[in-house]
Write a protein that holds these residues in place. Structure first.
Motif, short mmCIF file in Angstrom:
data_model
loop_
_atom_site.label_atom_id
_atom_site.label_comp_id
_atom_site.label_asym_id
_atom_site.label_seq_id
_atom_site.Cartn_x
_atom_site.Cartn_y
_atom_site.Cartn_z
N PRO A 108 0.68 -1.14 -0.27
CA PRO A 108 0.06 0.04 -0.18
C PRO A 108 0.76 1.18 0.18
N THR A 109 0.37 2.28 -0.88
CA THR A 109 1.52 3.41 -1.03
C THR A 109 1.08 4.28 0.24
N ASP A 110 -0.23 4.24 1.03
CA ASP A 110 -0.46 4.71 2.05
C ASP A 110 0.54 4.51 3.23
N VAL A 112 3.73 3.01 2.63
CA VAL A 112 4.88 3.52 2.62
C VAL A 112 4.93 5.01 2.96
N ALA A 113 4.05 5.82 2.48
CA ALA A 113 4.06 7.28 3.07
C ALA A 113 4.04 7.52 4.41
N SER A 139 -3.29 1.34 6.98
CA SER A 139 -3.18 1.26 5.59
C SER A 139 -3.11 -0.23 4.97
N GLU A 183 9.92 -1.29 7.31
CA GLU A 183 10.15 -1.30 5.92
C GLU A 183 10.52 -2.90 5.67
#
Length: 234
Positions: A108-110, A112-113, A139, A183
Motif C-alpha cells: 500500500p502506498t499509504d 509507504v508514506a 493502511s 520497512e
C-alpha cells in the motif's frame, strides 16, 4: 485542550465532547483516578446531562471508560492483562492481512508514506510517531478492501492508541527500530513472503506488548528483551 475549547462545527456536540475526552485521555490529562460524573461534565461543557451521557456511553463502548456507582465514569485502567489481550487481537488480524497482501505482492502506498514520515521523526518527541504509526497499520488493513475487516480493526483503535501512547511516552521503543521493522515488513510483502512478514509482525508487536506489560508491573515474556537483529529474518 480544555472543555471550553471543544470544536462544534461540522460535527455533533456529542461527537465533539467524545473527541475532546479522548484527546484528554491520550494526553494523560484524564486518568483512572479522575472521576467523571454526568453532572460535573455537563457543567464543564455547558450542555445538558443527556448529551454528556451519550458521549460517555460512546467511550464506554470503545473500552476507554468504565462506569462505576452513581453514574461515575473513569478512564479504564490499562493493566498487563488488557495490554496482552489488545496486542494479541491486533496480531491475529494483522498477520492474516499481511499474508493476503503478500499473495498479490500489494504494498500500500499509504503505508509507504506513513513509514517515511516515521523515518523523518527521529528528532521529534516519541509521541510524534503515534499518528503515522497508526496510519501505517490501518493502511495495511484497508488495502485488503474488506469493509468488515477494516471496521473490526478500527473497533480496537482507541485502546490501541492508549497502548501506543504509553509505549512511546515511556520510551520503550526507538523510532528507528519501528521504522526499520516496518520497512522490512513492506519488503517481505513485495517479495511475496507472507509467512515471514507475519512472523516479523509478531516480533514487532510482541516486543512492544511485553515491554509495556513489564512497565505496568506484569510478568513479561521473552520478547521484552528480544534483540533487534530480528530484521535479518526473511
Amino acid at each position: 485542550m480544555t472543555p471550553q475549547s471543544i470544536p462544534v462545527t461540522a460535527t455533533s456536540i456529542v461527537d465533539a465532547i467524545a473527541a475532546d475526552l479522548r484527546a484528554r485521555m491520550f494526553s494523560g490529562e484524564l486518568t483512572a483516578d479522575t472521576p467523571l460524573t454526568e453532572t460535573d461534565m455537563a457543567a464543564a461543557y455547558n450542555v445538558a446531562r443527556p448529551t454528556v451521557k451519550a458521549a460517555i456511553e460512546r467511550l464506554v463502548a470503545e473500552g476507554l471508560l468504565v462506569r462505576g456507582l452513581h453514574k461515575t465514569a473513569r478512564v479504564a485502567a490499562l493493566g498487563p492483562a488488557a495490554v496482552s489481550d489488545i496486542y494479541h487481537a491486533r496480531a491475529y488480524l494483522e498477520s492474516e492481512i499481511l499474508r493476503r497482501l503478500a499473495r498479490t505482492r500489494l504494498v500500500p502506498t499509504d503505508a509507504v508514506a506513513a513509514n517515511a514520515e516515521i523515518g523523518r521523526l527521529s528528532e521529534g518527541t516519541p509521541t510524534d510517531l503515534i499518528e503515522p504509526d497508526i496510519r501505517f497499520h490501518l493502511s495495511l488493513i484497508d488495502a485488503v478492501g474488506s469493509d468488515r475487516m477494516s471496521k473490526m480493526y478500527r473497533s480496537l483503535m482507541s485502546e490501541v492508541r492508549l497502548c501506543m501512547n504509553r509505549v512511546q511516552s515511556l520510551n520503550l521503543l526507538a523510532p528507528g527500530l519501528i521504522y526499520a521493522e516496518h520497512e522490512r515488513i513492506l519488503e517481505l510483502i513485495a517479495a511475496g513472503e507472507g509467512d515471514a512478514a507475519a512472523a516479523l509482525l509478531d516480533d514487532h508487536l510482541g516486543r512492544a506488548r511485553e515491554r509495556l506489560i513489564k512497565a505496568l508491573g506484569g510478568e513479561p515474556g521473552p520478547q521484552a528483551d528480544a534483540p533487534t537483529d530480528l530484521l535479518a529474518r526473511s
